[in-house]
Scaffold this motif. Structure first.
Motif, PDB file in Angstrom:
ATOM      1  N   UNK A  77       0.654  -1.463   0.123  1.00  0.00           N
ATOM      2  CA  UNK A  77       0.035   0.075   0.089  1.00  0.00           C
ATOM      3  C   UNK A  77       0.860   1.226  -0.045  1.00  0.00           C
ATOM      4  N   UNK A  78       2.034   1.241   0.747  1.00  0.00           N
ATOM      5  CA  UNK A  78       2.752   2.396   0.799  1.00  0.00           C
ATOM      6  C   UNK A  78       3.376   2.504  -0.427  1.00  0.00           C
ATOM      7  N   UNK A  79       3.877   1.590  -1.146  1.00  0.00           N
ATOM      8  CA  UNK A  79       4.484   1.608  -2.502  1.00  0.00           C
ATOM      9  C   UNK A  79       3.363   2.415  -3.525  1.00  0.00           C
ATOM     10  N   UNK A  80       2.462   1.674  -3.418  1.00  0.00           N
ATOM     11  CA  UNK A  80       1.351   2.228  -4.418  1.00  0.00           C
ATOM     12  C   UNK A  80       1.067   3.661  -4.182  1.00  0.00           C
ATOM     13  N   UNK A  81       0.923   4.194  -2.779  1.00  0.00           N
ATOM     14  CA  UNK A  81       0.663   5.675  -2.705  1.00  0.00           C
ATOM     15  C   UNK A  81       2.038   6.361  -2.886  1.00  0.00           C
ATOM     16  N   UNK A  82       3.275   5.967  -2.725  1.00  0.00           N
ATOM     17  CA  UNK A  82       4.405   6.705  -3.583  1.00  0.00           C
ATOM     18  C   UNK A  82       4.094   6.858  -5.122  1.00  0.00           C
ATOM     19  N   UNK A  83       3.840   5.701  -5.774  1.00  0.00           N
ATOM     20  CA  UNK A  83       3.932   5.667  -7.170  1.00  0.00           C
ATOM     21  C   UNK A  83       2.576   6.507  -7.784  1.00  0.00           C
ATOM     22  N   UNK A  84       1.593   6.261  -7.192  1.00  0.00           N
ATOM     23  CA  UNK A  84       0.454   6.614  -7.562  1.00  0.00           C
ATOM     24  C   UNK A  84      -0.500   7.634  -6.664  1.00  0.00           C
ATOM     25  N   UNK A  85      -0.106   8.619  -6.469  1.00  0.00           N
ATOM     26  CA  UNK A  85      -0.627   9.667  -5.582  1.00  0.00           C
ATOM     27  C   UNK A  85      -2.000  10.008  -5.920  1.00  0.00           C
ATOM     28  N   UNK A  86      -2.555   9.809  -7.144  1.00  0.00           N
ATOM     29  CA  UNK A  86      -3.723  10.354  -7.810  1.00  0.00           C
ATOM     30  C   UNK A  86      -4.781   9.115  -7.259  1.00  0.00           C
ATOM     31  N   UNK A  87      -4.499   7.958  -6.320  1.00  0.00           N
ATOM     32  CA  UNK A  87      -5.256   6.897  -5.982  1.00  0.00           C
ATOM     33  C   UNK A  87      -5.589   7.466  -4.755  1.00  0.00           C
ATOM     34  N   UNK A  88      -6.896   7.292  -3.979  1.00  0.00           N
ATOM     35  CA  UNK A  88      -7.213   7.475  -2.866  1.00  0.00           C
ATOM     36  C   UNK A  88      -7.029   6.644  -1.838  1.00  0.00           C
ATOM     37  N   UNK A  89      -6.578   6.666  -0.612  1.00  0.00           N
ATOM     38  CA  UNK A  89      -6.664   5.603   0.419  1.00  0.00           C
ATOM     39  C   UNK A  89      -7.630   4.899   0.502  1.00  0.00           C
ATOM     40  N   UNK A  90      -8.929   5.123   0.072  1.00  0.00           N
ATOM     41  CA  UNK A  90     -10.035   4.361   0.250  1.00  0.00           C
ATOM     42  C   UNK A  90      -9.988   3.492  -0.905  1.00  0.00           C
ATOM     43  N   UNK A  91      -9.773   4.006  -2.184  1.00  0.00           N
ATOM     44  CA  UNK A  91      -9.486   3.103  -3.291  1.00  0.00           C
ATOM     45  C   UNK A  91      -8.314   2.160  -3.356  1.00  0.00           C
ATOM     46  N   UNK A  92      -7.246   2.386  -2.649  1.00  0.00           N
ATOM     47  CA  UNK A  92      -6.205   1.410  -2.435  1.00  0.00           C
ATOM     48  C   UNK A  92      -6.791   0.277  -1.606  1.00  0.00           C
ATOM     49  N   UNK A 113      -7.314   2.932 -14.513  1.00  0.00           N
ATOM     50  CA  UNK A 113      -8.398   3.731 -14.826  1.00  0.00           C
ATOM     51  C   UNK A 113      -7.826   5.138 -14.351  1.00  0.00           C
ATOM     52  N   UNK A 114      -7.276   5.143 -13.147  1.00  0.00           N
ATOM     53  CA  UNK A 114      -7.006   6.636 -12.535  1.00  0.00           C
ATOM     54  C   UNK A 114      -5.638   6.952 -13.035  1.00  0.00           C
ATOM     55  N   UNK A 115      -4.724   6.226 -13.528  1.00  0.00           N
ATOM     56  CA  UNK A 115      -3.453   6.841 -13.808  1.00  0.00           C
ATOM     57  C   UNK A 115      -3.463   6.718 -15.599  1.00  0.00           C
ATOM     58  N   UNK A 116      -4.345   6.107 -16.158  1.00  0.00           N
ATOM     59  CA  UNK A 116      -4.428   6.355 -17.444  1.00  0.00           C
ATOM     60  C   UNK A 116      -3.214   5.299 -18.163  1.00  0.00           C
ATOM     61  N   UNK A 117      -3.220   4.122 -17.503  1.00  0.00           N
ATOM     62  CA  UNK A 117      -2.241   3.164 -18.008  1.00  0.00           C
ATOM     63  C   UNK A 117      -2.869   2.105 -18.906  1.00  0.00           C
ATOM     64  N   UNK A 118      -2.174   1.488 -19.738  1.00  0.00           N
ATOM     65  CA  UNK A 118      -2.845   0.407 -20.474  1.00  0.00           C
ATOM     66  C   UNK A 118      -2.970  -0.823 -19.518  1.00  0.00           C
ATOM     67  N   UNK A 119      -3.571  -2.050 -19.938  1.00  0.00           N
ATOM     68  CA  UNK A 119      -3.473  -3.024 -18.998  1.00  0.00           C
ATOM     69  C   UNK A 119      -2.150  -3.814 -18.867  1.00  0.00           C
ATOM     70  N   UNK A 120      -1.304  -3.658 -19.855  1.00  0.00           N
ATOM     71  CA  UNK A 120       0.036  -4.316 -19.824  1.00  0.00           C
ATOM     72  C   UNK A 120       0.778  -3.414 -18.804  1.00  0.00           C
ATOM     73  N   UNK A 121       0.631  -2.140 -18.803  1.00  0.00           N
ATOM     74  CA  UNK A 121       1.486  -1.206 -18.025  1.00  0.00           C
ATOM     75  C   UNK A 121       1.093  -1.341 -16.756  1.00  0.00           C
ATOM     76  N   UNK A 122      -0.364  -1.542 -16.460  1.00  0.00           N
ATOM     77  CA  UNK A 122      -0.654  -1.620 -15.032  1.00  0.00           C
ATOM     78  C   UNK A 122      -0.083  -2.979 -14.332  1.00  0.00           C
TER      79      UNK A 122
END
Length: 65
Positions: A14-29, A45-54
């Motif tokens: 969760x900490x790594x996700x927050x660092x990399x994708x600040x646009x995600x809310x804590x609730x979403x994570x 969805x939130x970071x505009x990545x493709x399926x492979x990139x995600x």
């Protein structure tokens, strides 16, 4: 990575996700808690990545845990 391992290391992941994708809310994570597919979908969805990139982003985070 096994779902049990993901759930067990969720705080660190969760900490790594927050660092990399600040646009995600804590609730979403937290909603994705231990569910890799849900986490990939959020990143897509939130970071505009493709399926492979995600998928690669999640793989990268899990490799570091």
């Amino acid at each position: 990575m096994d779902r049990d391992i993901i759930e067990g290391k969720w705080t660190e992941i969760k900490g790594r996700v927050r660092e990399a994708y600040g646009e995600l809310t804590d609730d979403e994570i937290e909603e994705a808690r231990g569910n890799r597919q849900k986490l990939e979908g959020l990143i897509q969805q939130r970071a505009g990545k493709t399926k492979d990139e995600a998928r690669e982003a999640v793989d990268s985070m899990l490799d570091k845990v």
